[in-house]
Design an enzyme around this catalytic site. Structure first.
Site: not given
Length: 782
Positions: A22, A25, A27, A42, A134
């Site tokens: 994403g 970053g 994963v 991550k 977030d």
């Protein structure tokens, strides 16, 4: 930078496979080669880590996030930097994102169950001064067992705090490439205006998430990212009931309050959690109308934070003094219709006690002392005084079929006020989650900081098999009775649990501990007990080498049967490293240290056992005899006197007083004390001591009578050869005594570790060359 490849190593993390990517970053599934566990790693994008100020702020917040001790917040293990870039290491969560859950299941039950967990997670973060920034469905994982894990605390810190307009739209595109909604769709109005955000921005984002979970609709509709910014700032969302008519007015109003443009009008995360739990109880009450006790919200359908019979963590503002970082867990009351559920109530309390006892900074009273108050109407302050703790956990359980209602309250001893309380209305399969929630809530209420792997130890699960777990609790229930019948019954249930779950380490440890007790006191023949003990101890450690109970089970074998003093020394230290509050390990280690002549350590270890388990009679017997081995006769007698004070009908105190008088050559006083001990139902060993003293003082008829009684008893059940040997010494039958002692040696009878010190009190016998040879073979240190 080229993409990572499997088997690449970052620090001590070996990359295994890519899990996803994403804007924040990539994963990766990785293997922690130091701790031999799988983790999620991550790798952060380079553009987010080029600004040194952002990286510094991220590091600070990641450290703060890693200190959050909550079952619904993902654990941050590590942050680091390598040639590939900055990375963050987290626990691996096996499940699916909330986004996937919304697409498949937006039932009211799912909304309430998951929503409550999300709110509790944010509440814990906000209490620690951390804002998520977030919150969105992509950052919330739902494990396969239904447990919520909120991800990425601290990562949003890498975003500029005042992003707005085109910059915010750009950042949103970076956050979730290929997805129109992106982070912007979950921003609060103050975020879109570029204002500094606080915890109430998280509430707005959570409101959007819950709105989606309830309706499968986003509350703000737009075709572009800029359109979302405009809608969030100016539009009033449609009531959720418009999309989902079955929603209650209370839930509808709660979601709209969370989406208020004015941040001051939004509820806190704690209030949201309480409200969702209250609504859930109301739904259960309507669905369970046949139950004799209904669960309703006070004040009807109006939003009210006070739930009948419950106070949540967020509503309790009382402070706990640092001296109260000590706790006793009382047996939970059984308020079920079925009295047979008592085992479950005791087992739940014991499991909570065992979990908390693994925390080094927390003093936890041992089970046997805490459970001594079972069924008694004792004032909480008196309990705290007797157990020397600052807080007491008590509760109740109503179990009906597969449904549970568990109440728990943590009470401050100093003023009698509740520090925390909660009620759980769940299914039986949620019992493991409930235990985790209660344990971590108590840690939070007591203001105890978990260190290193302690959180993992507290929430560690040995099985997900409910049937095996219930059978294990039944085994523990009978084990706790400390009777021959109870111990043998416990073994039956432990084996039944193993048949359901072959890799259930605590059940194997339970078998060992029960059989060691039966074997040591001659209640089970060694040819029956020892093979079982060896097999179960080896299996327990093979399954889980990091279990304190497994280590303790194996160590008792090394100490009492194998006479491996150095191995037992290491084993006890390992057990106490895994569980610093293991009272029985302290007690047994005190004896070993006394045998090894390490007096200061033995006394300290014995005193610690007495602190942890002050009301358990067996602890005082064992610790008392460790003092006796060291020649600390004053301390030894004190334990005997305390036993008589605590329990005048118990044999142990008179036994110790008798031995102390024997040591001093006060034979008639010793005989009188041992006679009282036998009258109180003492073990055959006490009768053997009495028989010896009868023989020593010329009362041969009385000595012979005891010997005849013991021999008659040995024809009916197993009896330790050692006991018969002691009486024969008193009668002057030394050849017969040594025959019996050789048999005891061949059987490696555990009681022989004491024989060196008993023989010292036997005039004439203690100078026998045959005795010297026997003690040499046993290997007792000089």
């Amino acid at each position: 930078m080229d993409e990572l490849q499997p088997n690449t190593t970052l620090s001590h993390y070996r990359i295994v496979a890519k899990l996803g990517a994403g804007g924040m970053g990539e994963v990766w599934l990785a293997e922690d080669e130091r701790l031999d566990r799988q983790v999620a790693l991550k790798l952060l994008p380079a553009e987010f880590t080029q600004d040194a100020g952002r990286v510094r702020r991220f590091g600070q917040e990641a450290k703060a996030a890693s200190a959050l001790n909550h079952p619904n917040i993902i654990t941050v293990y590590d942050i680091g930097q390598s040639e590939a870039g900055h990375f963050i290491v987290m626990e691996l969560v096996v499940g699916r994102t909330l986004r996937a859950v919304i697409a498949e299941d937006n039932s009211l039950e799912t909304l309430l169950t998951l929503g409550h967990q999300m709110a509790r997670a944010l509440s814990a973060a906000h209490a620690a001064g951390i804002t998520h920034r977030d919150t969105k469905p992509d950052n919330i994982m739902v494990r396969n067992d239904g447990y919520v894990k909120v991800l990425d605390f601290g990562l949003a810190r890498l975003l500029p705090a005042t992003a707005n307009g085109e910059e915010a739209a750009t950042l949103a595109q970076q956050t979730t490439p290929g997805t129109i909604m992106g982070t912007v769709a979950y921003m609060s109005p103050e975020q879109t205006r570029g204002e500094t955000v606080n915890h109430l921005s998280d509430i707005f984002a959570l409101g959007i998430v819950l709105y989606e979970l309830a309706t499968r609709q986003h509350p703000f509709q737009a075709d572009t990212l800029v359109g979302y910014l405009h809608a969030i700032t100016l539009q009033t969302p449609a009531p959720p009931q418009q999309w989902q008519p079955k929603l209650s007015a209370t839930l509808n109003d709660l979601l709209l309050r969370m989406l208020a443009k004015d941040a001051s009008q939004r509820p806190t995360a704690s209030e949201v959690a309480q409200a969702l739990q209250a609504i859930e109880r109301g739904e259960i009450a309507r669905a369970q109308s046949v139950e004799s006790e209904t669960m309703i919200l006070q004040g009807g359908s109006e939003f009210n934070l006070q739930v009948a019979g419950s106070a949540s963590t967020g509503t309790l503002k009382r402070e706990l003094s640092t001296s109260a970082q000590s706790i006793a867990v009382l047996p939970f009351a059984n308020i079920s219709a079925d009295e047979e559920n008592e085992y479950f109530c005791d087992g739940l309390a014991e499991e909570l006690l065992n979990a908390l006892s693994k925390i080094e900074a927390l003093h936890v009273a041992a089970r046997t002392s805490s459970f001594s108050f079972k069924g008694k109407e004792t004032d909480i302050r008196e309990i705290g005084q007797k157990l020397n703790v600052g807080a007491v956990l008590e509760g109740s359980v109503r179990k009906s079929g597969n449904r549970l209602r568990i109440t728990a309250q943590l009470i401050n001893i100093s003023d009698g006020y509740h520090l925390w309380s909660e009620r759980y209305d769940r299914q039986m399969e949620d019992i493991f989650d409930i235990q985790d929630e209660i344990s971590l809530a108590i840690v939070d209420a007591l203001k105890v900081k978990l260190l290193g792997a302690e959180k993992a130890a507290v929430t560690k699960r040995y099985t997900d098999n409910l049937e095996a777990y219930e059978l294990y609790l039944k085994g523990r229930f009978h084990y706790g009775k400390w009777t021959e019948e109870g111990l043998k019954k416990s073994v039956e249930f432990f084996y039944q649990a193993i048949s359901q779950e072959p890799n259930f380490a605590p059940a194997y440890a339970g078998v060992v501990n029960a059989y060691v007790f039966l074997w040591f006191y001659g209640l089970s023949a060694p040819d029956e007990s020892i093979p079982i003990i060896k097999s179960a101890a080896s299996r327990a450690v093979a399954i889980d080498n990091d279990s304190a109970e497994s280590q303790f089970a194996l160590t008792r074998m090394k100490f009492l049967y194998e006479w491996d003093w150095s191995g037992a020394d290491r084993g006890f230290r390992r057990t106490l490293a895994l569980n610093p509050n293991h009272a029985e390990a302290h007690e047994q280690y005190a004896i070993l240290l006394a045998v090894l002549g390490r007096a200061d350590e033995a006394i300290a270890m014995g005193n610690r056992a007495l602190e942890l388990d002050p009301l358990f009679l067996n602890t005082r017997i064992s610790v008392g005899f460790s003092f006796w081995i060291l020649g600390q006769y004053k301390r030894f007698r004190e334990q005997g006197e305390k036993l008589i004070e605590f329990a005048p009908d118990f044999f142990g105190g008179y036994w110790q007083i008798g031995v102390e008088c024997w040591e001093k050559g006060k034979y008639e006083e010793a005989i009188a004390a041992l006679q009282k001990s036998v009258a109180c139902g003492a073990t055959p060993m006490v009768s053997a001591y009495l028989g010896y003293l009868y023989g020593l003082t010329g009362k041969r008829d009385e000595a012979q009578k005891i010997l005849d009684q013991l021999q008659e008893l040995s024809a009916q059940r197993h009896l330790l050869p050692f006991e018969l040997a002691v009486v024969n010494v008193g009668l002057g039958e030394l050849d017969r005594a040594f025959e019996l002692l050789e048999t005891a040696y061949e059987q490696r009878a555990g009681i022989l570790i004491y024989f060196k010190y008993i023989a010292k009190m036997m005039p004439g016998f203690r100078d026998e060359s045959r005795l010297t040879n026997l003690l040499r073979r046993i290997g007792l240190p000089e």
